[in-house]
Design an enzyme around this catalytic site. Structure first.
Site, mmCIF file in Angstrom:
data_model
loop_
_atom_site.group_PDB
_atom_site.id
_atom_site.type_symbol
_atom_site.label_atom_id
_atom_site.label_comp_id
_atom_site.label_asym_id
_atom_site.label_seq_id
_atom_site.Cartn_x
_atom_site.Cartn_y
_atom_site.Cartn_z
ATOM 1 N N HIS A 203 -2.646 -3.364 -3.273
ATOM 2 C CA HIS A 203 -4.014 -3.101 -2.837
ATOM 3 C C HIS A 203 -4.938 -2.964 -4.046
ATOM 4 C CE1 HIS A 203 -6.493 -0.903 0.515
ATOM 5 N NE2 HIS A 203 -6.989 -2.063 0.183
ATOM 6 N N ASP B 99 -3.623 2.066 -5.020
ATOM 7 C CA ASP B 99 -2.276 1.958 -4.473
ATOM 8 C C ASP B 99 -1.730 0.529 -4.651
ATOM 9 O OD1 ASP B 99 -4.403 1.461 -2.497
ATOM 10 O OD2 ASP B 99 -2.817 1.181 -1.026
ATOM 11 N N GLU C 87 2.796 -0.879 4.421
ATOM 12 C CA GLU C 87 2.494 0.474 3.965
ATOM 13 C C GLU C 87 3.804 1.214 3.697
ATOM 14 O OE1 GLU C 87 -0.366 2.223 3.564
ATOM 15 O OE2 GLU C 87 -1.941 1.053 4.581
ATOM 16 N N HIS D 153 0.835 -1.190 0.000
ATOM 17 C CA HIS D 153 0.000 0.000 0.000
ATOM 18 C C HIS D 153 0.877 1.249 0.000
ATOM 19 C CE1 HIS D 153 -3.358 -2.452 1.925
ATOM 20 N NE2 HIS D 153 -2.288 -3.088 2.385
ATOM 21 N N TYR D 154 0.300 2.379 -0.353
ATOM 22 C CA TYR D 154 0.899 3.651 0.030
ATOM 23 C C TYR D 154 -0.041 4.354 1.008
ATOM 24 C CZ TYR D 154 -1.915 5.863 -3.788
ATOM 25 O OH TYR D 154 -2.909 6.295 -4.623
ATOM 26 N N THR D 155 0.521 5.276 1.796
ATOM 27 C CA THR D 155 -0.240 5.864 2.906
ATOM 28 C C THR D 155 -1.029 7.110 2.514
ATOM 29 O OG1 THR D 155 1.630 7.245 3.593
ATOM 30 C CG2 THR D 155 1.454 5.040 4.582
#
Length: 262
Positions: free
Chosen positions: A152, A162, A104, A41-43
């Site tokens: 994700h 993401d 993440e 994921h990215y945040t």
């Protein structure tokens, strides 16, 4: 007498508190890790806000990797379930929180430009270097095979994008962590599809389902199918992920299917 009775009661309670006696002299070989996937994921925000969100009650991940410096934070023990995947599906498994490890990466994702385009933020080299080391460690300990690492956007293509088109999946492939369609074979297949004609939409849907995606199987090019095609393209052809079922997309799907049979 009261003293003796009280002592016996304390001994009984102590025995109960220690749990049942379990014979561990036998061990089965029929088992594997509860964690079958690693979801990236990215945040969508900076490090302080990422730590604040991921250490709260509503959402969590097993690991967070900062951008600069590329510090790896462990937020949830791998034996515990983190809340990072939400409604999701891959290879027929649903609600993947129970069977995955979430990672993440601190990255702002994208901003919307004045003309409506998404302007994506890149990942730092140090961050990806740290991720590769972490992925190799997790995969070795859980005995996972290439293909266990997914985004994700793969497991929730109708609602998530993401880790985005600037995430370097090819770097992970070069490290032996994810499958990748061989370029020469893709070129050959692409020429064949360009000359013979594209497959039916049902073929694309079946091929995407074989990769692991949840996709409609009704043979129509609807928005849901386009979103799944776009998620696949974002990983393997990030320069153009328009959701169009073109010859190159068909070629990549065919080559990945052929490689999986080897």
């Amino acid at each position: 007498m009261k003293v003796i009775t009280a002592t016996l009661m304390l001994l009984l309670l102590a025995g109960c508190a220690s749990g049942p006696r379990i014979d561990t002299s036998y061990s089965s070989v029929g088992h594997d890790s509860r964690s079958q996937f690693i979801v990236l994921h990215y945040t969508s925000t900076d490090l302080p806000r990422s730590l604040e969100l991921l250490s709260g009650r509503d959402v969590s991940s097993h690991y967070l990797i900062g951008e600069s410096p590329a510090t790896i934070y462990r937020l949830v023990d791998e034996n515990r379930r983190a809340w990072h995947a939400g409604e999701s599906e891959w290879n027929g498994r649903t609600w993947l929180n129970a069977t995955s490890i979430g990672i993440e990466l601190v990255n702002r994702g994208y901003v919307q430009s004045a003309d409506g385009r998404r302007l994506w933020y890149p990942y730092s080299d140090a961050q990806i270097d740290a991720l590769v080391v972490l992925l190799k460690d997790i995969m070795a300990r859980h005995e996972l095979k290439p293909g266990a690492i997914i985004g994700h956007s793969d497991i929730a293509p109708q609602r998530k994008v993401d880790p985005g088109p600037l995430f370097p999946w090819k770097r992970l492939a070069d490290e032996g962590l994810v499958p990748w369609p061989e370029a020469g074979a893709v070129a050959v297949e692409q020429m064949r599809y360009a000359s013979e004609g594209l497959p039916a939409i049902a073929w694309y849907q079946d091929a995407l389902a074989a990769q692991g995606y949840r996709v409609p199987r009704h043979g129509h090019l609807d928005e849901e199918t386009r979103n799944v095609i776009a998620a696949f393209q974002m990983k393997y052809r990030p320069a153009r992920f328009d959701g169009e079922p073109d010859a190159e997309t068909a070629a990549m799907l065919q080559v990945l299917a052929n490689q999986a049979k080897r």
